[in-house]
Scaffold this active site. Structure first.
Site, short mmCIF file in Angstrom:
data_model
loop_
_atom_site.label_atom_id
_atom_site.label_comp_id
_atom_site.label_asym_id
_atom_site.label_seq_id
_atom_site.Cartn_x
_atom_site.Cartn_y
_atom_site.Cartn_z
N THR A 124 0.82 -1.21 0.00
CA THR A 124 0.00 0.00 0.00
C THR A 124 0.86 1.27 0.00
O THR A 124 1.90 1.32 0.63
CB THR A 124 -0.90 0.00 1.25
OG1 THR A 124 -1.60 -1.23 1.29
CG2 THR A 124 -1.88 1.15 1.24
N GLY A 163 2.22 -1.51 8.71
CA GLY A 163 1.87 -1.90 10.08
C GLY A 163 3.03 -1.63 11.03
O GLY A 163 4.01 -0.96 10.68
N GLN A 260 -32.16 -8.31 25.52
CA GLN A 260 -30.75 -8.69 25.69
C GLN A 260 -30.49 -10.00 24.93
O GLN A 260 -29.48 -10.14 24.25
CB GLN A 260 -30.45 -8.86 27.20
CG GLN A 260 -28.98 -9.00 27.55
CD GLN A 260 -28.26 -7.66 27.67
OE1 GLN A 260 -28.81 -6.61 27.35
NE2 GLN A 260 -27.01 -7.69 28.10
N GLU A 354 -5.90 -6.40 4.10
CA GLU A 354 -6.06 -7.58 3.26
C GLU A 354 -7.31 -7.48 2.38
O GLU A 354 -7.97 -8.47 2.11
CB GLU A 354 -6.13 -8.85 4.11
CG GLU A 354 -4.98 -9.79 3.90
CD GLU A 354 -4.54 -9.85 2.45
OE1 GLU A 354 -5.22 -10.48 1.66
OE2 GLU A 354 -3.51 -9.24 2.12
N ASP A 356 -10.28 -4.21 1.46
CA ASP A 356 -11.47 -3.54 2.02
C ASP A 356 -12.69 -4.43 1.81
O ASP A 356 -12.86 -5.04 0.74
CB ASP A 356 -11.64 -2.21 1.28
CG ASP A 356 -12.96 -1.56 1.55
OD1 ASP A 356 -13.07 -0.86 2.56
OD2 ASP A 356 -13.90 -1.78 0.75
C1 LIG Z 1 -4.01 -1.72 10.57
C2 LIG Z 1 -3.66 -1.81 9.12
C3 LIG Z 1 -2.56 -2.56 8.75
C4 LIG Z 1 -2.18 -2.64 7.42
N1 LIG Z 1 -1.06 -3.34 7.07
C5 LIG Z 1 -0.60 -3.31 5.79
C6 LIG Z 1 0.65 -3.92 5.44
O1 LIG Z 1 1.30 -4.55 6.26
N2 LIG Z 1 1.08 -3.81 4.15
C7 LIG Z 1 0.38 -3.14 3.20
O2 LIG Z 1 0.83 -3.07 2.07
N3 LIG Z 1 -0.84 -2.55 3.50
C8 LIG Z 1 -1.31 -2.61 4.78
N4 LIG Z 1 -2.52 -1.99 5.09
C9 LIG Z 1 -3.24 -1.27 4.06
C10 LIG Z 1 -4.53 -2.00 3.63
O3 LIG Z 1 -4.23 -3.19 2.96
C11 LIG Z 1 -5.34 -1.04 2.78
O4 LIG Z 1 -5.69 0.07 3.59
C12 LIG Z 1 -6.60 -1.75 2.25
O5 LIG Z 1 -6.28 -2.64 1.22
C13 LIG Z 1 -7.66 -0.76 1.74
O6 LIG Z 1 -7.13 0.02 0.74
P1 LIG Z 1 -7.25 1.62 0.76
O7 LIG Z 1 -6.69 2.10 2.07
O8 LIG Z 1 -6.65 2.09 -0.50
O9 LIG Z 1 -8.77 1.90 0.78
P2 LIG Z 1 -9.58 2.62 -0.41
O10 LIG Z 1 -9.56 1.73 -1.61
O11 LIG Z 1 -9.08 4.02 -0.60
O12 LIG Z 1 -11.03 2.62 0.23
C14 LIG Z 1 -11.71 3.80 0.64
C15 LIG Z 1 -13.22 3.58 0.42
O13 LIG Z 1 -13.46 3.45 -0.98
C16 LIG Z 1 -14.22 2.26 -1.24
N5 LIG Z 1 -13.78 1.68 -2.53
C17 LIG Z 1 -12.50 1.59 -3.03
N6 LIG Z 1 -12.51 0.99 -4.21
C18 LIG Z 1 -13.78 0.68 -4.52
C19 LIG Z 1 -14.42 0.04 -5.64
N7 LIG Z 1 -13.72 -0.43 -6.67
N8 LIG Z 1 -15.75 -0.11 -5.59
C20 LIG Z 1 -16.45 0.32 -4.53
N9 LIG Z 1 -15.91 0.94 -3.45
C21 LIG Z 1 -14.59 1.12 -3.44
C22 LIG Z 1 -13.91 1.32 -0.09
O14 LIG Z 1 -15.00 0.41 0.14
C23 LIG Z 1 -13.75 2.30 1.08
O15 LIG Z 1 -15.03 2.56 1.62
C24 LIG Z 1 -2.93 -1.93 6.43
C25 LIG Z 1 -4.07 -1.21 6.81
C26 LIG Z 1 -4.43 -1.14 8.13
C27 LIG Z 1 -5.64 -0.33 8.50
#
Ligand SMILES: Cc1cc2nc3c(=O)[nH]c(=O)nc-3n(C[C@H](O)[C@H](O)[C@H](O)COP(=O)(O)OP(=O)(O)OC[C@H]3O[C@@H](n4cnc5c(N)ncnc54)[C@H](O)[C@@H]3O)c2cc1C
Length: 641
Positions: A124, A163, A260, A354, A356
């Site tokens: 990411t 992370g 409940q 992993e 969204d």
């Molecule tokens: C605690 C934590 C640990 C993590 N660890 C790692 C790691 O070790 N390595 C790493 O590489 N990444 C890591 N991540 C990142 C994580 O994998 C990404 O945040 C995740 O894949 C979501 O991608 P994004 O942040 O780009 O969300 P976005 O894609 O920007 O999502 C934002 C919103 O847009 C919506 N959306 C996006 N695309 C679409 C679509 N095509 N259709 C409909 N709705 C859509 C989503 O549903 C969401 O509501 C971590 C994230 C967290 C929170």
């Protein structure tokens, strides 16, 4: 009062063999014995102490967690338990194992296994996560120096979110777009020494198996997180009394209130349902690995879709369920010492990392859900995203001899299911597994067919997919819920020994299915699967199931076999001795001195031997202390003799 079991009456009511249920929950006698032994070992090892967690600064907490992780790994080795460092580095190790060439595996695996390197997974970026194709970091091959030059040219291309491991990693598995001779190959892994691009020697499909592995593990973890919260809320609901006292009689246990029960028992049933579907998923994954070894990829698309969809619905249920459990515990659920706020904050990212959860659902193989609808749909989907192309591939197969198999096999009966109307006449009819499964199959099939038909009305497939994506998500949820319900019912077909164990599971299975039906009754009505009267009958049956499960509720959470150490919750204590312990934990005032000591975290400095005269809770993290004439606002202070 030490040693008194305040929940003994509840435990005596149980009408089933809790010992056997523990084995069923664990998956096997061996798994039960292993987890029982390990959890008690951990509970009694000072390295794993948790009671000081609220006192630690972020840095101290981080260090303590690392110490625990490495100590755990050492124990696993010492005790010759099955284990792998991959459990500590979620993506790094499985990704290298699945995607690395033979040479790379030989180079890196021994170092990883001996913990000589610590790796993080850097996919990411600040600007892109879900959309991997949008990654901006480039890896340009320089044949003169035999090196890759990594470049994150813009702010948005900064690697983000690896992370906590990002802070301590010695190595990173970085995803970047491959550039050779000014040509952009996208995110790809292989290049010869001479600088020639060659497709990876590792079959492309194998890279999907990494995702499948990690996601099936996430589904298992969802069952742990939810059951942990449910255990706390159930025990506390049996201890807590409010209202209802008559002529000096005890007040009513809150677990006896129907509201409940209607909030708690579906979560209890969901914990079991998720556990069993994760068990099935694990065996599906094991079978997949065996197939991949002989280059048989036929179940990979289904494994990919199932794990994506189940990851999505189970983590959402678990995250929402933990928060509901906090509310079920009233004000005390908000206290750190309830264990619920931390569980919630640590767990909720599972809905995002992993993949969204909404994006995951759009990955569901809806193509295979639309049966033999039409080739038109195949054409329509041709230019859609990578996920939808996967979908289209499945559709084109549907028109061939390759009929839907596995979890989508019910679509072979699409024609019949489109005509389905439930024949339920009495509330008890909803206890019949075939009645429930058919209703869920018909609902999923009808919703997917409606999506497919609506998609075919769009000239531009991208527009259609965008416009209909909320409906596609709903159809995907219906399909995934059908999988969970079916796998729970399949579990009940097994030989399950132990007095009353199977009967309890049957009750939980019916609660799970009928609660979903009640929650999504709009789907069932609008698709014509059931009538409003049949919906009411399902609800009537659900209320009766709540009454049935009530005497066994505490024992059903005991069957998770969680130690007090693991739960870290005053409200969820095994002995139910909540109030005195709550008082000790959360109202920290009294004498400190002599051989005693106290520690505080915050900006203010307090000497060790002073009286704390006054102590008041501000919120779940801060307290006000009066020492002498001075007031201090501080993090939780621990006072110990
Ligand atoms: C605690 C934590 C640990 C993590 N660890 C790692 C790691 O070790 N390595 C790493 O590489 N990444 C890591 N991540 C990142 C994580 O994998 C990404 O945040 C995740 O894949 C979501 O991608 P994004 O942040 O780009 O969300 P976005 O894609 O920007 O999502 C934002 C919103 O847009 C919506 N959306 C996006 N695309 C679409 C679509 N095509 N259709 C409909 N709705 C859509 C989503 O549903 C969401 O509501 C971590 C994230 C967290 C929170």
């Amino acid at each position: 009062m030490q040693g008194v079991d305040h929940l003994a009456d509840e435990r005596n009511k149980a009408d089933f063999d809790v010992g056997v249920m523990k084995i069923v929950w664990a998956g096997s006698r061996h798994a039960y014995e292993l987890s029982h032994r390990f959890s008690h070992l951990v509970a009694n090892d000072p390295v794993f102490r948790k009671d000081n967690r609220p006192l630690l600064s972020r840095k101290e907490l981080f260090k303590a967690s690392l110490r625990k992780a490495f100590h755990a790994w050492k124990l696993i080795k010492q005790l010759r338990l099955n284990g792998h460092p991959s459990s500590l580095w979620e993506m790094f190790v499985p990704a290298i194992k699945a995607q690395g060439s033979e040479e790379q595996l030989q180079q890196w695996l021994p170092l990883m296994n001996k913990m000589k390197i610590i790796g993080c997974y850097a996919q990411t970026e600040l600007g892109h996560g879900s959309n991997v194709r949008g990654l901006e970091t480039t890896a340009t091959f320089d044949p003169k120096t035999d090196e890759f030059v990594l470049n994150s040219p813009k702010l948005t291309s900064t690697k983000w979110w690896p992370g906590g491991l990002g802070k301590i990693a010695t190595h990173a598995l970085a995803h970047a777009r491959l550039i050779i001779d000014d040509k952009d190959y996208g995110v790809h892994a292989q290049v010869t020494r001479e600088g020639k691009y060659v497709p990876s020697e590792v079959p492309r499909q194998l890279s999907y198996s990494t995702m499948v592995y990690v996601r099936q593990k996430i589904v298992f973890d969802a069952s742990i997180a939810l059951s942990r919260a449910v255990c706390i809320a159930t025990r506390y609901s049996a201890v807590r009394r409010q209202f209802g006292s008559q002529n000096g009689s005890p007040e009513t246990q809150v677990i006896d209130y129907k509201t409940q029960q209607a909030r708690l028992f579906p979560l209890l049933a969901s914990a079991y349902a998720i556990r069993f579907v994760s068990e099935w998923l694990k065996s599906f994954y094991t079978d997949l690995l065996e197939r991949l070894e002989v280059n048989d990829f036929c179940t990979l698309p289904e494994a990919h879709a199932c794990t994506a969809g189940l990851k999505s619905i189970t983590t959402s249920v678990a995250a929402d369920g933990i928060e509901e459990c906090r509310k079920l515990c009233g004000g005390h659920g908000y206290l750190t010492s309830s264990g619920l706020p931390e569980l919630f904050s640590v767990y909720i990212p599972a809905c995002t990392y992993e993949g969204d959860n909404v994006v995951m659902l759009l990955q569901i193989d809806l193509g295979s859900l639309v049966g033999n609808l039409s080739c038109l749909l195949c054409q329509l989907m041709e230019n859609l995203t990578q996920v939808a192309r996967h979908l289209m591939k499945a559709i084109s197969h549907l028109n061939s001899e390759n009929k839907p198999i596995g979890t989508t096999a019910y679509l072979c009966r699409a024609e019949q299911l489109m005509q389905y109307h439930s024949d339920v006449l009495r509330a008890e009819d909803w206890l019949k597994p075939n009645v429930v499964v058919e209703a869920f199959e018909a609902r999923a099939a009808k919703m997917s067919m409606a999506c497919a038909q609506n998609l075919s009305k769009f000239n531009n497939p991208d527009d259609g997919f965008q416009e209909l994506s909320p409906d596609l998500v709903e159809a995907a949820i219906a399909h995934c819920q059908l999988i969970v319900v079916s796998k729970f019912i399949d579990k009940l077909q097994q030989d399950i020994p132990g007095k009353g164990v199977k009967q309890q599971l049957q009750v939980l299975c019916s609660i799970y299915a009928l609660f979903l039906l009640h929650k999504h009754v709009g789907d069932f009505l609008s698709t014509g699967c059931i009538t409003p009267e049949q919906g009411s009958l399902a609800n009537e049956q659900l209320r009766s199931l709540y009454t049935q499960v009530r005497p066994d509720a505490v024992s059903l959470v005991d069957a998770f076999d969680y130690t007090d150490h693991f739960l870290s919750s005053v409200l969820g204590r095994y002995d139910g001795n909540v109030y005195p312990k709550l008082y000790e934990e959360d109202i920290c005032c009294g004498y400190v001195g002599g051989k005693g000591s106290y520690k505080h975290v915050g900006d203010s400095k307090i000497e060790e031997t002073k009286w704390i005269e006054y102590c008041q809770h501000m919120d779940y993290q801060n307290i006000v202390l009066k020492i002498g004439d001075e007031l201090f606002v501080s993090k939780i202070v621990c006072v110990k003799d």
